[in-house]
Design a protein around this motif. Sequence first.
Motif, PDB file in Angstrom:
ATOM      1  N   ASN A  67      18.054  48.487   5.286  1.00  0.00           N
ATOM      2  CA  ASN A  67      18.508  49.361   4.197  1.00  0.00           C
ATOM      3  C   ASN A  67      19.701  48.792   3.437  1.00  0.00           C
ATOM      4  OD1 ASN A  67      16.936  51.576   3.630  1.00  0.00           O
ATOM      5  ND2 ASN A  67      17.723  52.758   5.355  1.00  0.00           N
ATOM      6  N   ILE A  68      20.401  47.846   4.048  1.00  0.00           N
ATOM      7  CA  ILE A  68      21.516  47.213   3.328  1.00  0.00           C
ATOM      8  C   ILE A  68      20.989  46.584   2.045  1.00  0.00           C
ATOM      9  CG2 ILE A  68      23.225  45.345   3.386  1.00  0.00           C
ATOM     10  CD1 ILE A  68      23.471  45.796   6.404  1.00  0.00           C
ATOM     11  N   ALA A  69      19.820  45.939   2.141  1.00  0.00           N
ATOM     12  CA  ALA A  69      19.211  45.322   0.959  1.00  0.00           C
ATOM     13  C   ALA A  69      18.614  46.360   0.029  1.00  0.00           C
ATOM     14  CB  ALA A  69      18.138  44.320   1.391  1.00  0.00           C
ATOM     15  N   GLY A  70      17.902  47.348   0.594  1.00  0.00           N
ATOM     16  CA  GLY A  70      17.228  48.350  -0.236  1.00  0.00           C
ATOM     17  C   GLY A  70      18.182  49.316  -0.907  1.00  0.00           C
ATOM     18  N   ASN A  71      18.940  50.054  -0.098  1.00  0.00           N
ATOM     19  CA  ASN A  71      19.875  51.029  -0.661  1.00  0.00           C
ATOM     20  C   ASN A  71      21.016  50.358  -1.412  1.00  0.00           C
ATOM     21  OD1 ASN A  71      18.330  53.042   0.402  1.00  0.00           O
ATOM     22  ND2 ASN A  71      19.639  53.425   2.172  1.00  0.00           N
ATOM     23  N   GLY A 240      15.016  43.902  -3.176  1.00  0.00           N
ATOM     24  CA  GLY A 240      15.272  45.331  -3.031  1.00  0.00           C
ATOM     25  C   GLY A 240      13.992  46.114  -2.809  1.00  0.00           C
ATOM     26  N   ILE A 241      12.944  45.790  -3.557  1.00  0.00           N
ATOM     27  CA  ILE A 241      11.668  46.484  -3.412  1.00  0.00           C
ATOM     28  C   ILE A 241      11.056  46.202  -2.039  1.00  0.00           C
ATOM     29  CG2 ILE A 241       9.264  46.428  -4.202  1.00  0.00           C
ATOM     30  CD1 ILE A 241      10.266  46.458  -7.024  1.00  0.00           C
ATOM     31  N   LEU A 242      11.146  44.959  -1.585  1.00  0.00           N
ATOM     32  CA  LEU A 242      10.627  44.610  -0.259  1.00  0.00           C
ATOM     33  C   LEU A 242      11.291  45.474   0.814  1.00  0.00           C
ATOM     34  CD1 LEU A 242       8.961  42.739   1.610  1.00  0.00           C
ATOM     35  CD2 LEU A 242      10.953  41.201   1.647  1.00  0.00           C
ATOM     36  N   ASN A 247      10.969  50.068   4.720  1.00  0.00           N
ATOM     37  CA  ASN A 247      11.550  51.264   5.325  1.00  0.00           C
ATOM     38  C   ASN A 247      10.701  52.505   5.096  1.00  0.00           C
ATOM     39  OD1 ASN A 247      13.827  50.260   6.632  1.00  0.00           O
ATOM     40  ND2 ASN A 247      14.974  50.123   4.736  1.00  0.00           N
ATOM     41  N   LYS A 248      10.177  52.668   3.872  1.00  0.00           N
ATOM     42  CA  LYS A 248       9.349  53.846   3.594  1.00  0.00           C
ATOM     43  C   LYS A 248       8.088  53.838   4.446  1.00  0.00           C
ATOM     44  CE  LYS A 248      10.671  55.125  -1.141  1.00  0.00           C
ATOM     45  NZ  LYS A 248      11.575  54.080  -1.571  1.00  0.00           N
ATOM     46  N   ALA A 249       7.417  52.688   4.505  1.00  0.00           N
ATOM     47  CA  ALA A 249       6.164  52.610   5.255  1.00  0.00           C
ATOM     48  C   ALA A 249       6.395  52.759   6.758  1.00  0.00           C
ATOM     49  CB  ALA A 249       5.470  51.286   4.960  1.00  0.00           C
ATOM     50  N   ALA A 250       7.520  52.234   7.244  1.00  0.00           N
ATOM     51  CA  ALA A 250       7.782  52.270   8.691  1.00  0.00           C
ATOM     52  C   ALA A 250       8.217  53.645   9.174  1.00  0.00           C
ATOM     53  CB  ALA A 250       8.842  51.236   9.053  1.00  0.00           C
ATOM     54  N   THR A 251       8.862  54.430   8.308  1.00  0.00           N
ATOM     55  CA  THR A 251       9.454  55.703   8.752  1.00  0.00           C
ATOM     56  C   THR A 251       8.745  56.940   8.207  1.00  0.00           C
ATOM     57  OG1 THR A 251      11.034  55.651   6.903  1.00  0.00           O
ATOM     58  CG2 THR A 251      11.733  54.637   8.967  1.00  0.00           C
ATOM     59  N   SER A 252       7.701  56.767   7.386  1.00  0.00           N
ATOM     60  CA  SER A 252       7.002  57.925   6.815  1.00  0.00           C
ATOM     61  C   SER A 252       6.162  58.639   7.878  1.00  0.00           C
ATOM     62  CB  SER A 252       6.102  57.479   5.667  1.00  0.00           C
ATOM     63  OG  SER A 252       6.860  56.983   4.592  1.00  0.00           O
ATOM     64  N   ASP A 253       6.045  59.961   7.718  1.00  0.00           N
ATOM     65  CA  ASP A 253       5.268  60.782   8.643  1.00  0.00           C
ATOM     66  C   ASP A 253       3.806  60.776   8.181  1.00  0.00           C
ATOM     67  OD1 ASP A 253       4.150  62.621  10.306  1.00  0.00           O
ATOM     68  OD2 ASP A 253       5.651  64.183   9.993  1.00  0.00           O
ATOM     69  N   LEU A 254       3.001  59.880   8.735  1.00  0.00           N
ATOM     70  CA  LEU A 254       1.604  59.723   8.313  1.00  0.00           C
ATOM     71  C   LEU A 254       0.760  60.944   8.677  1.00  0.00           C
ATOM     72  CD1 LEU A 254       0.993  55.982   9.293  1.00  0.00           C
ATOM     73  CD2 LEU A 254       1.769  56.927   7.107  1.00  0.00           C
ATOM     74  N   VAL A 255       1.124  61.637   9.745  1.00  0.00           N
ATOM     75  CA  VAL A 255       0.387  62.845  10.138  1.00  0.00           C
ATOM     76  C   VAL A 255       0.562  63.935   9.085  1.00  0.00           C
ATOM     77  CG1 VAL A 255       0.197  64.682  11.864  1.00  0.00           C
ATOM     78  CG2 VAL A 255       0.570  62.312  12.585  1.00  0.00           C
ATOM     79  N   ALA A 256       1.794  64.085   8.597  1.00  0.00           N
ATOM     80  CA  ALA A 256       2.052  65.087   7.559  1.00  0.00           C
ATOM     81  C   ALA A 256       1.279  64.752   6.287  1.00  0.00           C
ATOM     82  CB  ALA A 256       3.553  65.162   7.258  1.00  0.00           C
ATOM     83  N   PHE A 257       1.214  63.465   5.958  1.00  0.00           N
ATOM     84  CA  PHE A 257       0.440  63.053   4.788  1.00  0.00           C
ATOM     85  C   PHE A 257      -1.028  63.461   4.946  1.00  0.00           C
ATOM     86  CE2 PHE A 257       3.449  59.224   3.952  1.00  0.00           C
ATOM     87  CZ  PHE A 257       4.418  60.117   3.494  1.00  0.00           C
ATOM     88  N   TRP A 258      -1.557  63.284   6.139  1.00  0.00           N
ATOM     89  CA  TRP A 258      -2.963  63.611   6.384  1.00  0.00           C
ATOM     90  C   TRP A 258      -3.199  65.123   6.272  1.00  0.00           C
ATOM     91  CZ3 TRP A 258      -7.466  61.113   6.782  1.00  0.00           C
ATOM     92  CH2 TRP A 258      -8.550  61.806   7.348  1.00  0.00           C
TER      93      TRP A 258
END
Length: 466
Positions: A67-71, A240-242, A247-258
Motif C-alpha cells: 500500500n505504500i506504493a498504491g496509497n 501505483g495501479i499495480l 491489494n484490491k484483488a487480495a483483500t476483496s470479499d469474493l463471497v459477498a460479490f457472489w
Amino acid sequence: METFHIILVIALFLAMCAVLFYMQKKFVSFSKRVLLALVVGIVYGLALQFIYGQSSFIISESAEWINIAGNGFITLLRMLVMPLVFFAILSAFTKSKLANDFGKIGGLVIAMLAGTVAIAAAVGIFSAGIFQLEGMEITQGEAEMSAIAGHGDKLDTLNEMTIPGKIVSMLPSNIFSDLTEARPTSVISVVIFASILGMAFMGVKRKEPEQAKLFASIVEAIFTVVMRVVTLILRLTPYGILALMVNKAATSDLVAFWNLGKFIVASYLAIFIMFLVHLLLIRMVGLNPITFIKKIMPVLIFAFSSRSSAGTLPLNVSTQKKSLGVSEGIADISGAFGITIGQNGCAGIYPAMLAIMVAPTVGIDPFTPSFIAMLLVTVVIGSFGIAGVGGGATFAGLIVLSTMNLPVAIVGLLISIEPLIDMARTALNVSGTMTTGVITSKITKQLDEEIFNSKEEQVIGEVAQN
C-alpha cells in the motif's frame, strides 16, 4: 515462516515493478504498461487470496507494505488537485482564454454535467427494473452493521442541510481552509475564488497593465511548474495501479460479490449503457466515438484502478488538452467541475438504483411517473458537491434517500461490494467529464479537430518519455 512468506510476496511485487521499469526504459507505450499493470495486479492479488486466504496475517501485512506504493501514489495525486484547479483556472484568465466566455462556458459545462447525471439516473432506474431489484433482500453481516452505525454523523449533518444552505456552502468563506479540502464543496469554492480573482485581474489589466503583466507572469511560472510536477507523478501510474489492484484483488470479499451478483450485474449493465450514451453524444456533435474511446482509455483504466475522480484530474485535464484537442480553459473548467458536480456513476446511477430498491419497503411503488420524476430531480440537485474520492457514492446515496424520506440502511448493507462497483462508477464519472469537455469545446468552436483526429496520444507520449 510467516515472515518468509511476507518477504516473498513483497519481493515478487517488486520484481513486477522492475519489469514495468524495464518496459519504460524500452519505451513501451504508457497505455500498454498501465493495462499490463492492471491485469497482472488482479491476477497476482487473486492468486495470493487463493493461496493464503483473504483475512490471513500474511495478506494483511503484505498489503500494508504494498500500500505504500498504491496509497502513496493516490496521495501524491490528491496533493495536486487543489493547486492544479486553482492555477489552471487563473492561468486561463491571465492568458485571456476564458475572460470573455466564462459565463457561457461555465453554464454549458454545468448543463452538460447535470443533464448527463439525469440520464444516468434514468438508466439506473431502467436497469433496476430489468433485474427486478425493487424490494431485494440483503443479508446484514458484521461489516454491514458497522458501516450502518458509522453513517450516523453523516445523517445528522444531512438532516440539518437545506437546499439554500447547500448553495451557500459552495461559496468560498475561508479560501485557505478550502485549499485543504476541508469541505465536500471545497473544489467548487476554489473554482469560484479563482474565477473571482481572474475577473479582478481583467479589471487591473485595463487600468494598471504593468501590474497585471507581472501578476500574469507569476501565475504562468507557477502553473508551468505545477504541470511539470503532474508529469513526474503520472510517470508513477503503472506502479501505483499495480499496487492498488494487487491489494484490491487480495483483500476483496469474493463471497459477498457472489451473493450480491444480481445487483453487481445490474450496476455494470447501467454503467455500460451510460458509456454508450457518452459515445452517442460524441457522435451527435460530429466526432468519431471510436477515436474518443481509444484516447481516453488509459485515463479510464487509471480511474477504474484508483477509485478517485479527483486523483484522476491531472491525467484527465492533460489528455483533454493534448490528446483530444479541447481548449485549455474548457478542459480546466470541465475537469474541475466534473469532480464535484454531476458524477454520472456515483451521483447518478447508484443513488437512483438504491431508491428503486428500498421504495417498496415503505409501501411506495418506485415505477410511478411521480416517484421517478421526483427521484430524477433529487438526484440532479444532490449531485452538486459530491466529492470525487472513494466514498462519494455513499454520501450521494445518503443525500438522495434521506431527502426522499426513504430508509438509508441499504447504503451500509452494500458496503462489502462497494470497491468492485465503485471502480467502474469512477471510470464512468471521468468519462462524463471528458465527454462534457469535448462537446463544450465543439459547441463553442474551440476544439482542435486535427489533434482530436490524430492517432498520436500526445499526453501519453510525454509521460512516457519525459
